[in-house]
Design an enzyme around this catalytic site. Sequence first.
Site, PDB file in Angstrom:
ATOM      1  N   LYS A  35       0.832  -1.208   0.000  1.00 10.89           N
ATOM      2  CA  LYS A  35       0.000   0.000   0.000  1.00 10.89           C
ATOM      3  C   LYS A  35       0.867   1.259   0.000  1.00 10.89           C
ATOM      4  O   LYS A  35       0.594   2.217  -0.727  1.00 10.89           O
ATOM      5  CB  LYS A  35      -0.911   0.021   1.239  1.00 10.89           C
ATOM      6  CG  LYS A  35      -2.232  -0.655   1.059  1.00 10.89           C
ATOM      7  CD  LYS A  35      -3.121  -0.378   2.266  1.00 10.89           C
ATOM      8  CE  LYS A  35      -4.452  -1.104   2.141  1.00 10.89           C
ATOM      9  NZ  LYS A  35      -5.316  -0.872   3.315  1.00 10.89           N
ATOM     10  N   THR A  84     -12.239  -1.378  12.330  1.00 15.10           N
ATOM     11  CA  THR A  84     -12.777  -1.898  13.598  1.00 15.10           C
ATOM     12  C   THR A  84     -13.713  -3.062  13.258  1.00 15.10           C
ATOM     13  O   THR A  84     -14.935  -2.926  13.318  1.00 15.10           O
ATOM     14  CB  THR A  84     -13.542  -0.811  14.384  1.00 15.10           C
ATOM     15  OG1 THR A  84     -14.517  -0.187  13.515  1.00 15.10           O
ATOM     16  CG2 THR A  84     -12.596   0.256  14.895  1.00 15.10           C
ATOM     17  N   LEU A 157     -19.115   8.579   4.889  1.00 15.26           N
ATOM     18  CA  LEU A 157     -18.770   8.441   3.484  1.00 15.26           C
ATOM     19  C   LEU A 157     -19.449   7.211   2.879  1.00 15.26           C
ATOM     20  O   LEU A 157     -19.424   6.131   3.460  1.00 15.26           O
ATOM     21  CB  LEU A 157     -17.252   8.304   3.316  1.00 15.26           C
ATOM     22  CG  LEU A 157     -16.391   9.391   3.957  1.00 15.26           C
ATOM     23  CD1 LEU A 157     -14.913   9.035   3.805  1.00 15.26           C
ATOM     24  CD2 LEU A 157     -16.686  10.753   3.335  1.00 15.26           C
ATOM     25  N   GLU A 159     -19.228   4.518   0.031  1.00 16.08           N
ATOM     26  CA  GLU A 159     -18.264   3.990  -0.935  1.00 16.08           C
ATOM     27  C   GLU A 159     -18.820   4.153  -2.345  1.00 16.08           C
ATOM     28  O   GLU A 159     -19.997   3.948  -2.586  1.00 16.08           O
ATOM     29  CB  GLU A 159     -17.969   2.517  -0.643  1.00 16.08           C
ATOM     30  CG  GLU A 159     -17.065   2.327   0.556  1.00 16.08           C
ATOM     31  CD  GLU A 159     -16.661   0.884   0.742  1.00 16.08           C
ATOM     32  OE1 GLU A 159     -16.454   0.182  -0.256  1.00 16.08           O
ATOM     33  OE2 GLU A 159     -16.557   0.449   1.900  1.00 16.08           O
ATOM     34  N   CYS A 264     -19.699  -1.321   6.847  1.00 17.92           N
ATOM     35  CA  CYS A 264     -20.269  -0.494   7.922  1.00 17.92           C
ATOM     36  C   CYS A 264     -21.553  -1.054   8.523  1.00 17.92           C
ATOM     37  O   CYS A 264     -21.586  -1.425   9.694  1.00 17.92           O
ATOM     38  CB  CYS A 264     -20.519   0.925   7.403  1.00 17.92           C
ATOM     39  SG  CYS A 264     -19.017   1.800   6.935  1.00 17.92           S
TER      40      CYS A 264
END
Length: 423
Positions: A35, A84, A157, A159, A264
């Site tokens: 990354k 998380t 946000l 995606e 999420c």
Amino acid sequence: MRVSIVGSGYVGLVTGMGFIKLGNDVVFIDIDDEKIKMINQATPPIYEEGLEELMKEFKGKYYATKDYHEAILNSDITFICVGTPSGEDGSIDLTYVKKAAEEIGKALREKEGYHVVVVKSTVLPGTTEEVVKPIIEEHSGKKAFEDFGLAMNPEFLREGVALRDFLNPDRIVIGVKDEKTRQILEKLYEPINAPKLIVDIKTAEMIKYASNAFLATKISFANEIGNICKRLGIDSWKVFEGVGLDHRISPNFFKSGLGFGGSCFPKDVKALIRKAEETGEEPLILKAVIEVNEKQPLKLIGLLKKHVPELKGKTVGILGLAFKPNTDDIREARSIIIVEKLLEEGAKVIAYDPKAMKNFKRLFSQIEYANSAQEVLEKTDVILIVTEWPEFEELDYSGKIVIDGRRIRSAEKTAKIYEGVCW
């Protein structure tokens, strides 16, 4: 301002590039060598609309590193944007948050001056002050709200349109305790024209969970009504068109179909259920939201078996693997449940997705992957539509059996046999 971002996934990378667009300098901190290399080459490690162009445009205004000390000593604000994930019992795993707090604390021990640490990762109420704060204090030898700032700034946000959401949000929520930190964050976000809600830290954490839980509830409610409509021969999309015109309700998130996935909603609702139970509350609605969502993808298989009773040895085409269009993210994607069930029934699977096949291959190397949606149509007469990519609207489904989970109108018009999950 000089900003450091811990974690360069969907939230961290978009947040960092958003701050760069607003005129700030950013350094990304990550543990993944690949990354880091990609970011330093202005190549996004994830797919997000507009991200690659932005990274190329502002190359030189940011870089990535493994070195917390270098990043924090050369920045004014650090955002924690690590994952998380959910544990098996639904509770959130704070391993990455704790590690980030520890490394930030060690770096702050060597830094003079006031540095602000902002938790942007989705964490349950109390986490910032009861978990992050003592870890940073222990490793830095400094006191929060006096020697360094600490805040909570949840992300909202979506995606696929995350950069647009960052720069044009419905609201910005800032959870703070001390005036100095408040002023610094207000200055950072000053260029964005949006309502800014300043609350205490625990309230900011809860706003994020309540928002996601409510949106997930709307989706499961739409699917439950949609399932009833299906049995009654009613088009649920027309029903929700009428319901959504009520200004108190709004039409958003009322598309009945296969349910929600992604990084999420599933984990956040489960974590809130777990937290509620720890406090002695029984979250009946939230539990029902998850139950409806987990059953919904199997409706697609049930409809398929109505037209193809024996799946063993039958080749079934899958159009769409990502949990939603305009992303390569397959976390909690409905496609996973569907493919698992097809393989369990002995079916052969050929799948296509414009962006998510590389990620999906890590889970299912045994299925066939097509080079185009058209190839899927050429190789099988049985098609399941799982993600609503725009290009699927351009296909001719003549002669095919199509079971549609996302309301692709061209399939509805042209397929030999067409069934929608909730219409």
